[in-house]
Design a protein around this motif. Structure first.
Motif: not given
Length: 430
Positions: A366-377
């Motif tokens: 989830t750390v990886l997923g949250a980081t990726a989603l935040t960057l895209i957003a």
């Protein structure tokens, strides 16, 4: 891919679901074009273009907000109510906490509480919105309390009707009803957004700067493409935890077979982006209609076109990813289901150790997923800050495309799952 969609339309049950969903979306789009009686929408539309928070609301509502149609509020009050109830159920209000732990019955009770809360929030938001707009822009033909109440009741009823349409789509159509409605609203507004950005970058450029304007527009389209690729990769990425099954004698029953438990890197999908946007909008909406000076101060702080507001948005998106993932995936329940089915993770003891291991794996991915989603957003908002020549519509379009791609992928995945289930059922019932 084309063969899959051809199979969908050959299946009568799924074909009916698709047509039912399209019919509900048609009702939604018709309602979005019907203005509330006694409202001069042209005065409101002129103000939305200059206000980032109102532009965001208009984006999520598919243009219904700028017309102040009967569906102007969209499903935003329900989303806000859902966030509030979910937060309060986390050991804040004992009654809600008990509902959250009571299985299907408890979830139904929580859903009722959420709906009642959404009605209250919708009425408060619509009344304050109409009052504020009328005081600022004189959008109503009559500025009496009765007119404000009348308009607020219509907008509240429109929101509840949209929630009902969303429920019908979830029950008899395809995908998650509320997500489909948000998806339809954004998609319906996207062509106009592209035209608007093209007019700003190319048509609005001087004669000598047309080439650079075209180049910027091409880069803008490439940005959209990169966001789509990023969301697709993030939605498909998963961590596979190997599992083994035992037979009645206690021996491994699937030697040589590769069985695994898939955990998505981003189990929360695009919901954190919607949640974060709603939280950022809520205080600005309230203050914009009650206290103009306080609204300006808060808008400067929470504006996603400024560094501090963008940081707050990024933090909210990151935290909501963990929050919603925790709601979606329960390691304790997964460990319990594995134990009941005679399955275990190699090298990990069943029970408490399995729960601890699954929780650790889920937190790491989830750390990886949250980081990726935040960057895209964040990237679509960051680019106009770096390059002043890019219009603010780039950021709004980026948020929309994240939601659209995420919802589209989830819906297609559900359709494929239903098709596979139907094929197996037909095979067994020959």
């Amino acid at each position: 891919m084309m063969g899959t969609f051809a199979s969908l339309f050959k299946n009568k049950e799924i074909r009916n679901k698709i047509f039912f969903t399209l019919a509900m979306l048609l009702i939604y789009r018709i309602g979005s074009a019907i203005p509330v009686p006694g409202v001069d929408a042209t005065k409101l539309a002129a103000q939305i273009a200059d206000n980032s928070i109102l532009s965001m609301m208009n984006l999520l509502g598919g243009g219904a907000f700028e017309r102040l149609s009967v569906f102007a509020l969209g499903v935003t009050p329900y989303i806000t109510a859902s966030i509030i109830i979910q937060l309060l159920s986390m050991d804040v209000i004992p009654a809600l906490t008990e509902m959250a732990k009571s299985g299907q019955t408890g979830r139904q009770e929580m859903e009722k509480v959420t709906r009642y809360t959404a009605v209250i929030l919708a009425f408060i938001q619509s009344y304050s919105m109409v009052y504020g707009f009328d005081r600022s822009y004189q959008i109503l033909e009559s500025n009496t309390v009765a007119s404000y109440m009348f308009t607020a009741v219509i907008l509240t009823a429109g929101t509840q009707f949209l929630c009902w349409i969303g429920d019908r789509i979830s029950m008899k159509g395809i995908g998650n009803g509320l997500s489909i409605l948000i998806f339809a609203g954004i998609v319906s507004n996207m062509p106009a957004n592209f035209v608007q950005v093209y007019n700003i970058m190319v048509a609005g450029s001087s004669q000598g700067a047309v080439f650079s304007g075209v180049l910027k527009f091409v880069l803008y389209c490439l940005l959209f493409l990169l966001i789509i690729v990023g969301v697709v990769i993030m939605q498909l990425a998963e961590r596979r935890v190997p599992i083994q099954y035992t037979n009645a004698g206690g021996k491994m029953a699937n030697q040589g077979n590769h069985t695994y438990l898939p955990f998505k890197i981003n189990s929360a999908s695009v919901i954190p982006v919607i949640f974060a946007s709603s939280i950022m909008m809520a205080p600005q909406i309230i203050l914009s209609f009650t206290n103009a000076s306080a609204y300006q101060k808060v808008a400067n702080v929470l504006s996603m076109q400024k560094p501090l507001g963008l940081v707050i948005y990024a933090v909210l998106t990151y935290l909501f990813t963990f929050f919603y993932t925790d709601l979606q995936v329960d390691p304790e329940k997964v460990a319990e289901n594995l134990s009941k089915s005679g399955a275990y993770i190699p090298g990990i003891r069943p029970g408490k150790e399995t729960k601890t291991y699954l929780k650790k794996v889920l937190n790491r991915i989830t750390v990886l997923g949250a980081t990726a989603l935040t960057l895209i957003a964040v990237i679509p908002y960051l680019l106009p800050m770096i390059s002043k020549s890019l219009p603010a519509q780039v950021s709004l379009g980026g948020t929309g495309i994240i939601i659209v791609v995420g919802v589209a992928m989830e819906t297609v995945s559900q359709l494929k799952g239903q098709l596979t289930q139907k094929q197996y059922r037909g095979f067994l019932n020959f």
